[in-house]
Design an enzyme around this catalytic site. Structure first.
Site, mmCIF file in Angstrom:
data_model
loop_
_atom_site.group_PDB
_atom_site.id
_atom_site.type_symbol
_atom_site.label_atom_id
_atom_site.label_comp_id
_atom_site.label_asym_id
_atom_site.label_seq_id
_atom_site.Cartn_x
_atom_site.Cartn_y
_atom_site.Cartn_z
ATOM 1 N N TYR A 1 43.211 11.069 -28.639
ATOM 2 C CA TYR A 1 41.819 11.259 -29.148
ATOM 3 C C TYR A 1 41.765 10.859 -30.512
ATOM 4 O O TYR A 1 42.498 11.677 -31.213
ATOM 5 C CB TYR A 1 41.241 12.278 -28.514
ATOM 6 C CG TYR A 1 39.810 12.258 -28.747
ATOM 7 C CD1 TYR A 1 39.003 11.557 -27.922
ATOM 8 C CD2 TYR A 1 39.222 13.185 -29.614
ATOM 9 C CE1 TYR A 1 37.640 11.605 -28.360
ATOM 10 C CE2 TYR A 1 37.879 13.296 -30.106
ATOM 11 C CZ TYR A 1 37.073 12.627 -29.280
ATOM 12 O OH TYR A 1 35.702 12.491 -29.424
ATOM 13 N N ASP B 1 46.944 10.525 -37.274
ATOM 14 C CA ASP B 1 45.818 11.242 -36.981
ATOM 15 C C ASP B 1 45.903 12.829 -36.929
ATOM 16 O O ASP B 1 46.412 13.439 -35.789
ATOM 17 C CB ASP B 1 45.194 11.022 -35.626
ATOM 18 C CG ASP B 1 43.809 11.627 -35.507
ATOM 19 O OD1 ASP B 1 43.385 12.446 -36.294
ATOM 20 O OD2 ASP B 1 42.697 11.044 -34.440
ATOM 21 N N LYS C 1 38.558 19.303 -38.766
ATOM 22 C CA LYS C 1 38.790 20.811 -38.533
ATOM 23 C C LYS C 1 39.153 21.727 -39.547
ATOM 24 O O LYS C 1 38.103 22.061 -40.250
ATOM 25 C CB LYS C 1 39.696 20.691 -37.276
ATOM 26 C CG LYS C 1 39.089 19.700 -36.131
ATOM 27 C CD LYS C 1 39.860 19.845 -34.865
ATOM 28 C CE LYS C 1 38.802 19.282 -33.699
ATOM 29 N NZ LYS C 1 39.529 17.955 -33.176
HETATM 30 C C1 LIG Z 1 38.799 16.337 -33.179
HETATM 31 C C2 LIG Z 1 39.454 15.389 -33.413
HETATM 32 C C3 LIG Z 1 38.944 14.089 -33.827
HETATM 33 C C4 LIG Z 1 37.558 13.892 -33.924
HETATM 34 O O1 LIG Z 1 37.086 14.570 -34.828
HETATM 35 P P1 LIG Z 1 35.438 14.953 -34.821
HETATM 36 O O2 LIG Z 1 35.094 15.828 -36.204
HETATM 37 O O3 LIG Z 1 35.020 15.570 -33.570
HETATM 38 O O4 LIG Z 1 34.829 13.763 -34.863
HETATM 39 C C5 LIG Z 1 39.892 13.025 -33.945
HETATM 40 N N1 LIG Z 1 41.055 12.996 -33.922
HETATM 41 C C6 LIG Z 1 41.791 14.215 -33.150
HETATM 42 C C7 LIG Z 1 43.247 14.299 -33.352
HETATM 43 C C8 LIG Z 1 41.081 15.356 -32.987
HETATM 44 O O5 LIG Z 1 41.674 16.478 -32.487
#
Ligand SMILES: *Cc1c(COP(=O)(O)O)cnc(C)c1O
Length: 441
Positions: free
Chosen positions: A152, A247, A275
């Site tokens: 994701y 990511d 995060k």
């Molecule tokens: C949470 C997450 C996102 C998206 O971040 P948001 O702040 O919710 O837009 C993208 N990549 C990874 C791996 C994530 O865990």
């Protein structure tokens, strides 16, 4: 007659709020997974949280294993973060002009994350990954991206892609509103399958701008990269001049100070963060090699901007958290100690009950899969017993432990999780496993 019935915690206030919320907010929530759809029931509305505990609108307390989906490395309501934000607010909440604190945060990120020489702040993980992919496309002059099934990267159009039918090379939109035009430039690969990646690259010569992945996946449960997988991707990218994007929105500062790239020793070209970097305020970031980052506006031609990017409250919170990380040398060892005890305890509980589910964990993130086989990719993750997870989840909640309302999420704990929380969690885990396997009433 059932034995030893303990009173279930009352959640009537949450239930009433949820009714009200659904009138004015789609589905009653501002992010879908909060709605409890995949585990059934209605979501709890949270009132406040301190340390390892969250308190819902009915006053029930839970040991928290979501940690706001990752950011709360030091627990909720951390005094240093709270007072930093309060002090910052007194000097105004936004300027729309550069500030000193942005340099300090950038410097900490550059010092901590191996691949990052320059970094740009944005407001969410979604923004970070969208910007990084645009940058990779602009930098290489190529259109296509490779992403992995079950990874994701936020809700950017070209990431919301499902596997095409059969052996189709191209993905298909997995949400209405994503156009086939968006989908056609996204190639979908199987996680941990280097041959598949290689074949996609070879079928699209000189067309792939970037390979983006969660180098330790946390959005299909917690799935580890197999030995050699990250190294193999690095080699493919080097060979074909493809930009490798890790990511690390979830894993950055979570599994090590420098994220997966430090812990597993493979350096990408670009990294996306989120995060933890905002300490619970809305922050994302993308960074990497200087020559690529200088391709971003205003030095370079690739446009990316943000009215509230580098917001002073968010930067103060982020700075405080990153500084605490830098100044807590035994941080990751302490998290590992708790994690190992938690994992051992859960394994013992399963042994006692004759269960043998697959568990993964790296430091303070992990997953209990309701699947006896190894989970290495999206297909194997999908073989989990979701109904069983739903029963387990609700039983844990009744025992005062708040897990993610989906099998496909990782658990996270904080430095504030200690002996008491461990004991409470393991007791709950045992009862919840039992209840999840009792014949349905
Ligand atoms: C949470 C997450 C996102 C998206 O971040 P948001 O702040 O919710 O837009 C993208 N990549 C990874 C791996 C994530 O865990």
């Amino acid at each position: 007659m059932s034995v030893a019935t303990e009173p279930k915690p009352s959640t009537t206030t949450s239930a009433a709020f949820f009714e009200q919320a659904q009138e004015v907010i789609p589905g009653g929530v501002n992010s879908p997974v909060r709605a409890f759809k995949s585990v059934g029931g209605t979501p709890l509305f949270i009132d406040k949280a301190h340390g390892a505990y969250m308190t819902d609108a009915d006053g029930n307390q839970y040991v928290d294993y979501i940690g706001s989906w990752g950011p709360m490395l030091f627990g909720h309501g951390d005094e240093d973060v709270v007072s930093a934000v309060q002090r910052a607010a007194e000097d105004s909440t936004s300027f729309g002009a550069p500030t000193r604190i942005e340099i300090d945060v950038a410097q900490l990120v550059v010092d901590m994350v191996p691949s990052v020489e320059k970094v740009r702040m944005v407001n969410s993980g979604t923004e970070a990954t969208m910007s990084a992919a645009r940058l990779a496309r602009g930098f290489t002059g190529r259109d296509k991206i490779i992403k992995f099934e079950g990874n994701y990267h936020g809700h950017g159009d070209f990431f919301l892609i499902a596997a095409g039918s059969g052996a189709a090379t191209f993905g298909e939109p997995n949400s209405p509103g994503v156009t086939p035009g968006n989908a056609k430039d996204t190639l979908l690969a199987r996680y941990n399958d280097l041959d598949h990646v290689e074949s996609l690259v070879e079928a699209n010569p000189d067309e792939v701008a970037c390979i983006i992945l969660e180098p330790l996946a946390g959005n299909m449960g917690c799935v580890l990269p197999e030995p050699g997988f990250l190294e193999g991707l690095r080699a493919i990218c080097d060979k074909h001049d493809i930009v490798l994007i890790f990511d690390e929105v979830m894993t950055g500062f979570r599994v090590a100070r420098g994220g997966v790239q430090e812990r597993f020793g493979v350096t990408p070209d670009l990294t996306t963060l989120g995060k933890i970097i905002g300490g619970g305020l809305p922050v994302g970031a993308y960074g990497g090699r200087k020559e690529i980052m200088d391709f971003v506006s205003p030095t370079g031609p690739v446009y990316q901007a943000g009215t509230l990017s580098g917001n002073p409250l968010a930067m103060r919170a982020g700075f405080t958290v990153l500084k605490k990380i830098a100044e807590t040398p035994d941080l990751y060892d302490r998290l590992e100690t708790y994690g190992a005890a938690l994992e051992d305890g859960m394994r013992k509980n399963m042994e006692d009950l004759g269960l043998n589910y697959y568990m993964t964990r790296v430091g303070s993130m992990g997953c209990l899969f309701f699947n006896e086989d190894r989970v290495v990719d999206f297909d194997t993750a999908q073989q989990c017993d979701l109904k069983r997870y739903g029963r387990y989840f609700h039983a844990m909640l009744e025992e005062g432990v708040y897990l993610a309302p989906s099998q496909y999420e990782a658990y996270f704990f904080s430095l504030r999780h200690g002996e008491d929380e461990l004991e409470r969690t393991l007791k709950a885990n045992r009862k919840a496993l039992e209840r999840a396997h009792a014949p349905a009433a």
